[in-house]
Design a protein around this motif. Structure first.
Motif, short mmCIF file in Angstrom:
data_model
loop_
_atom_site.label_atom_id
_atom_site.label_comp_id
_atom_site.label_asym_id
_atom_site.label_seq_id
_atom_site.Cartn_x
_atom_site.Cartn_y
_atom_site.Cartn_z
N PRO A 174 0.85 -1.20 0.00
CA PRO A 174 0.00 0.00 0.00
C PRO A 174 0.88 1.25 0.00
CG PRO A 174 0.01 -1.03 2.18
CD PRO A 174 0.75 -1.96 1.26
N GLU A 175 0.57 2.21 -0.87
CA GLU A 175 1.41 3.39 -1.03
C GLU A 175 0.63 4.70 -0.92
OE1 GLU A 175 4.61 3.20 -1.21
OE2 GLU A 175 4.97 1.09 -1.74
N ASP A 182 -4.39 1.83 -4.27
CA ASP A 182 -3.96 0.57 -3.68
C ASP A 182 -4.96 -0.53 -3.97
OD1 ASP A 182 -1.63 1.62 -2.54
OD2 ASP A 182 -2.72 2.32 -0.77
#
Length: 574
Positions: A174-175, A182
């Motif tokens: 997850p970014e 995401d």
């Protein structure tokens, strides 16, 4: 697999699906699990999971030409297919035979059409990179004036992205990036030391360029459902295109087909080349398909209440164009006149690389089946480059030279052999993946005189890169050099190529969706404006390419279209 294979049948099925690749598999799973008696029509042979992966686990030194394909065979049958990264002696049986599958191009244009005509289609060969499109991607055409506005937004697909990701299994991190939403992730593969160094360099010197591990359809922590279908954790062999008996990467054979078959609602007609759709001009609906037997060229017909075209961007459009009627003289469901137009592919024509020092004490274990990814940073108009619109991403990774990459060095005898046993320099490579603008002039059509062995007119391509795509690749090469220079890399090089469209194998467009039936073929649910029981859910439905690999969006669009169709049937409107 307890699927029912058929040949002749006069039965009217609830649903008929043309194609068995990523979208066809998903359509079958979703319909069968809802209780629809479903027929999947596939032009190629049946391929059984595990049984027919004849190249799997065959070591290169056990192959006659060490994985290379005999030149005479390439020249005779695989002139186009051999351009694909996945083509070798252990995978060639999954590729189309160019001799039997000719096509044409307009003068001064090129298109490399990579095909995989068997049960499972290109799901057996894809590179498994899986990314969501973002809201800016769905708005881009309306904001900068190229192409028609998508009739859907990210919010329309968000739940279906989650649905297909949880079933398929997507590894990643997850970014919280606006241009790359995401996914529902399984644990990621690890970045290597040189890649972590590049990531830190970008965060310091190029804050718009965020380096992440590539998001891939590989199981790293299988769920109970995935295990129940016979799938287990990825073994990091990176030999996926040979076929994976572990079922660790997502394919029709490993995933959607077993799920559909468990319902006992799935029937499959292999070796059935769809010639055209059967249209009833009284009811204004399609009734089924006309097919030519792949082997003996005999003719037969199959019937259904609903038809889903999932034969690939080019394949589905070829069928529609060849299904002309008095009402639709230029191709079925083509009252808009845009069928075949707006053909697009991703542009992979810039490569950058260099040598990285300082990591001589590091090595890696296994063959990670994904690489690094730097998402598009020109993802909305106020971020566009001054010399082009839209944007590009980078994919690539670090690797250390081994005996294979050093085999061309001069040497002989024991000392040379001992040198080959030692790891060499660390290298890093980046490849740009750029968006192609939707242009009416870029199109596919049917040849006026030439036909294939099944009596179907050849596809004729007329497509070129524009100045916008070329400027994009020049920019990518320069930026890539700057990023590697900031890292402290040496021996930096870049190359801007002019490879033909098609080689990304991400062709989309040609039967695009839209709000206005006068400028599009499909509505926002992938349903033909002109024919209510006809759906097209593969890449043909795209209004633009965006930058991300399209397969995850193919899956989500298909699941959404099935959900809509099933509800319309229940409501008595379809």
């Amino acid at each position: 697999m307890p699927s029912s294979y058929i040949n002749e049948s006069k039965e009217e099925f609830d649903v008929l699906i043309v194609g068995s690749g990523i979208t066809g598999g998903w359509a079958a799973k979703e319909f069968c699990e809802r209780g629809f008696k479903t027929l999947m029509v596939e032009r190629g042979r049946a391929v059984k999971h595990r049984v027919d992966y004849i190249g799997e686990n065959v070591r290169p030194w056990k192959q006659p030409f060490r994985q290379r394909v005999e030149k005479k065979l390439v020249d005779d049958q695989y002139k186009i297919q051999q351009q694909c990264y996945a083509f070798n002696d252990a995978t060639k049986h999954f590729f189309g035979n160019d001799k039997d599958l000719p096509y044409s191009t307009e003068k001064d244009t090129k298109f490399s059409w990579i095909r995989a005509n068997q049960l499972g289609g290109k799901s057996l060969l894809w590179h498994r990179q899986s990314y969501r499109l973002c809201d800016s991607d769905f708005k881009a055409n309306s904001l900068d004036g190229y192409g028609n506005d998508w009739p859907i937004r990210y919010s329309d697909l968000e739940g279906f992205y989650s649905h297909v990701e949880e079933f398929a299994g997507i590894s990643g991190t997850p970014e919280n990036l606006p241009q790359l939403p995401d996914s529902k992730f399984q644990p990621p593969f690890e970045l290597m030391g040189p890649e972590l160094a590049l990531k830190a360099t970008l965060e310091k010197d190029f804050p718009d360029q965020k380096l992440i591990i590539g998001r891939a359809a590989h199981l790293t922590q299988p769920t109970e459902l995935q295990v129940s279908l016979g799938r287990v954790q990825c073994q990091a062999r990176n030999e996926c295109q040979k076929g994976c008996s572990f079922g660790a990467y997502f394919s029709t054979q490993s995933s959607t087909l077993p799920a559909a078959a468990k319902t006992n609602m799935l029937h499959i007609a292999p070796n059935s080349v769809v010639h055209s759709l059967i249209y009833d001009d009284k009811t204004k609906r399609v009734k089924g398909v006309r097919v030519i037997d792949n082997d003996d060229l005999s003719e037969r017909e199959y019937f259904a209440k609903i038809v889903f075209l999932c034969a690939s961007t080019v394949g589905s459009t070829q069928i529609l164009l060849n299904s002309s009627t008095k009402e639709f003289p230029n191709g079925l469901a083509n009252s808009s006149g845009v069928l075949g137009h707006y053909l697009m592919d991703h542009n992979y024509n810039a490569d950058i690389g260099g040598t990285i020092e300082g990591f001589e004490g590091e090595y890696f274990k296994g063959r990670r089946p994904t690489g690094i990814y730097i998402p598009n940073f020109h993802y909305e108009p106020d971020r566009y480059h001054s010399k082009f619109i839209r944007g590009y991403a980078f994919a690539g990774g670090a690797y250390r030279e081994n005996w294979g990459s050093r085999a061309s060095e001069d040497g002989i005898g024991l000392d040379f052999k001992n040198r080959l046993k030692q790891p060499g320099k660390w290298k890093i490579r980046l490849s740009a993946q750029g968006e192609m603008l939707p242009q009416f002039e870029n199109r596919m059509s049917l040849h006026s005189t030439r036909k294939d062995k099944w009596g179907i007119p050849l596809v004729n391509f007329d497509i070129k890169w524009s100045d916008n795509e070329r400027a994009m690749m020049r920019s990518a090469a320069k930026l890539g050099e700057k990023m590697l220079s900031s890292l402290g890399a040496t021996e930096i090089w870049s190359n801007v190529k002019d490879d033909a469209p098609g080689l990304a194998i991400h062709e989309v467009g040609t039967a695009r969706m839209g709000r206005d039936p006068k400028e599009s073929v499909l509505n926002g649910f992938n349903q033909a404006h002109d024919i209510s029981n006809l759906f097209v859910t593969d890449g043909a439905s795209f209004c633009s390419t965006a930058v991300q690999n399209p397969s995850l969006t193919f899956m989500a669009l298909t699941a959404r279209a099935v959900d809509y169709a099933a509800k319309e049937v229940k409501a008595g409107r379809l």
